[in-house]
Design an enzyme around this catalytic site. Structure first.
Site, short mmCIF file in Angstrom:
data_model
loop_
_atom_site.label_atom_id
_atom_site.label_comp_id
_atom_site.label_asym_id
_atom_site.label_seq_id
_atom_site.Cartn_x
_atom_site.Cartn_y
_atom_site.Cartn_z
N LYS A 46 0.85 -1.18 0.00
CA LYS A 46 0.00 0.00 0.00
C LYS A 46 0.89 1.23 0.00
CE LYS A 46 -3.69 -1.97 2.87
NZ LYS A 46 -4.47 -1.78 4.09
N ARG A 97 -16.15 -5.34 8.19
CA ARG A 97 -17.08 -4.22 7.98
C ARG A 97 -18.11 -4.54 6.91
NH1 ARG A 97 -12.71 0.11 6.41
NH2 ARG A 97 -12.33 -1.71 5.15
N SER A 135 -8.99 3.45 6.93
CA SER A 135 -7.79 4.29 7.06
C SER A 135 -7.55 5.13 5.81
CB SER A 135 -6.56 3.41 7.34
OG SER A 135 -6.65 2.80 8.59
#
Length: 166
Positions: A46, A97, A135
């Site tokens: 990432k 989630r 995030s």
């Protein structure tokens, strides 16, 4: 007097940065185990804003502020199951989630089960208020000056302001 082995769980992730959603999962997992190790992955694929050291320090500040005495923070750069073995852990904690999270964690969990069948994967469902929190999304909102106060721990808000020159 009998001495039982401590039950240790590992909560792995990139945590760039830790959110209130991450903190909620850590709090809840810490109630289920003697020790929770928040394992910050050193080299995720990432685009990171915070270094591994910064991410670990943010977790430490949050844990101290929350007085979560049975949580410690370490970093890892191996397979999660190898790290779990290295700390004497019995479980990997994952937060879910969405159905997309489930799909990804299901595949990872099956691979981890193949690699280390003695390590359980435990998935905790997010609280509704953290359903949309990620995030990467919060980094972008903060960079653009949006209000992230209810979605991030205070030390993380301050670190993001500093990183963004605000």
């Amino acid at each position: 007097m009998s001495y039982e082995k401590q039950r240790i769980a590992v909560y792995p992730g990139s945590f760039d940065p830790p959110t209130n959603g991450h903190l909620d999962i850590a709090r809840r997992a810490a109630r289920l185990f003697d020790t929770l190790v928040v394992a910050v992955y050193a080299f995720p694929a990432k685009n990171l804003l915070f270094s591994v050291e910064e991410r670990m320090e943010l977790w430490r500040e949050v844990i101290k502020a929350e007085e979560l005495t049975n949580i410690r923070v370490e970093h890892f750069s191996t397979l999660a199951v190898e790290f779990v073995h290295s700390v004497g852990g019995v479980a990997i904690i994952k937060g879910l989630r969405s159905p997309n999270d489930f799909e990804a964690e299901f595949q990872q969990g099956l691979m981890n089960r193949k690699l280390a069948p003695e390590v359980e994967t435990i998935c905790l469902l997010t609280n509704l208020e953290n359903l949309f929190v990620s995030s990467s999304l919060l980094k972008e909102v903060a960079r653009l000056g949006g209000n992230v106060k209810d979605m991030l721990p205070e030390p993380v808000i301050q670190a993001l302001k500093h990183k963004n020159g605000l």
